[in-house]
Motif scaffolding. Structure first.
Motif, PDB file in Angstrom:
ATOM      1  N   GLU A  36       0.830  -1.211   0.000  1.00  0.00           N
ATOM      2  CA  GLU A  36       0.000   0.000   0.000  1.00  0.00           C
ATOM      3  C   GLU A  36       0.860   1.255   0.000  1.00  0.00           C
ATOM      4  O   GLU A  36       0.509   2.264  -0.632  1.00  0.00           O
ATOM      5  CB  GLU A  36      -0.950  -0.034   1.197  1.00  0.00           C
TER       6      GLU A  36
ATOM      7  N   TYR B  23       0.737   3.950  -3.020  1.00  0.00           N
ATOM      8  CA  TYR B  23       0.484   5.370  -2.756  1.00  0.00           C
ATOM      9  C   TYR B  23       1.405   6.257  -3.593  1.00  0.00           C
ATOM     10  O   TYR B  23       1.031   7.351  -4.019  1.00  0.00           O
ATOM     11  CB  TYR B  23       0.677   5.662  -1.266  1.00  0.00           C
TER      12      TYR B  23
ATOM     13  N   LYS C  29      -2.329   0.186  -7.851  1.00  0.00           N
ATOM     14  CA  LYS C  29      -3.194   0.434  -6.697  1.00  0.00           C
ATOM     15  C   LYS C  29      -4.385  -0.513  -6.663  1.00  0.00           C
ATOM     16  O   LYS C  29      -4.779  -0.987  -5.597  1.00  0.00           O
ATOM     17  CB  LYS C  29      -3.703   1.878  -6.734  1.00  0.00           C
TER      18      LYS C  29
ATOM     19  N   ARG D   4      -6.492  -6.632  -0.635  1.00  0.00           N
ATOM     20  CA  ARG D   4      -6.935  -6.215   0.698  1.00  0.00           C
ATOM     21  C   ARG D   4      -8.356  -6.686   0.978  1.00  0.00           C
ATOM     22  O   ARG D   4      -8.717  -6.957   2.121  1.00  0.00           O
ATOM     23  CB  ARG D   4      -6.827  -4.694   0.822  1.00  0.00           C
TER      24      ARG D   4
END
Length: 305
Positions: free
Chosen positions: A124, A128, A134, A141
């Protein structure tokens, strides 16, 4: 004029256990339909057999239109689904060959959950900064349940590896963690498959590892044989199926010991054999073609009914 021998292609094996698991899920209904008479004996190690099939797939797919046009009764679905069959066989062999001592689902789940969270946090952070995808990180997740946990570890290892040259110097994740994630994910999948009642509903319905493996390798071997027959017909005047690996169902012939070869050569050199006529040579060639299909006595089956 005989064609020059080709260099042996590099072995090809599934790069994604997660993809193999998904393929097995698609194939299992066909496996459940197989009866004892549908199972065949295969004399090639399963990873080698799978590698042969995956290596042949590009060539087979190039011929698909010709097969459909010239062989309208050929079961073309065997070609269309051959990759899934191969991946399913690889997955079934993985479950069969994983030692029972490595299938403690509770311990594996605890270790996997800790490793998954650490890799996800690192992923993550990279996402970012737009260094990795992403959306792929977000999809991982969302995973829930034991099967997703195992698949997430494998997916995370593949995600980092796909951008490793770019992110290696920008993350605390190390090579050993990625190797452990892929290995742990595979072993957890195997543990869940071995105990379908204790995992998710995605675990295989065929619970006996040996039966699952025998059915899977039979399915891919028979489908591959049908594809080889189609290619042999289409390319008969160009050497038949010479571009493909040998049949997975053909028992390899044994070789005579070196001492026997030497004795045979010495005997042939010391005796004067009469010259062979063309008819004799044709007869010998026919005999050789028939005998080459006979099974040898020194090869052991890898999987059978």
């Amino acid at each position: 004029m005989a064609r020059p021998p080709k260099a042996a292609p590099a072995p090809i094996l599934p790069s994604s256990p997660a993809a193999a698991l998904a393929a097995y899920g698609r194939v299992e209904p066909k496996l459940l339909e197989l009866g004892p008479d549908d199972l065949v004996t295969v004399y090639v190690e399963v990873p080698r057999a799978v590698s042969s099939v995956l290596s042949a797939l590009p060539h087979l797919r190039e011929l698909r239109d010709e097969i459909v046009r010239d062989l309208p009764n050929h079961p073309i679905e065997m070609l269309d689904e051959l990759e899934d069959y191969a991946l399913a066989a690889w997955y079934a062999d993985l479950l069969y060959s994983t030692p029972a001592s490595e299938l403690d689902a509770k311990k594996l789940t605890e270790d996997a959950a800790t490793l998954r969270e650490g890799l996800l946090v690192a992923a993550e952070a990279l996402a970012y900064r737009n260094l990795i995808d992403k959306q792929r990180v977000a999809d991982i997740r969302k995973g829930k349940g034991h099967t997703d946990l195992a698949s997430d570890l494998i997916a995370l290892a593949e995600l980092f590896r796909s951008s490793w040259d770019k992110v290696r110097a920008k993350t605390a994740v190390e090579d050993e963690e990625l190797e452990r994630a892929a290995d742990l994910g595979v072993r957890l999948l195997a543990a869940l498959a071995a105990k379908p009642g204790k995992g998710s509903s995605a675990a295989p319905k065929i619970t006996d590892a040996g039966d699952r493996r025998a059915r899977s390798i039979s399915l891919v071997a028979k489908a591959y044989e049908e594809c080889r027959r189609a290619v042999a017909y289409l390319r008969w005047h160009e050497g038949g199926d010479g571009d493909l690996a040998p049949s997975l169902l053909q028992k390899p012939r044994g070789r005579r010991p070196n001492s026997e070869k030497a004795a045979a050569a010495a005997s042939g050199a010391s005796s004067e054999a009469p010259a062979k006529t063309p008819a004799d040579e044709a007869s010998a060639a026919a005999d050789g073609a028939l005998s080459s299909a006979e099974p040898a006595n020194d090869a052991e089956p890898v999987a059978n009914a």
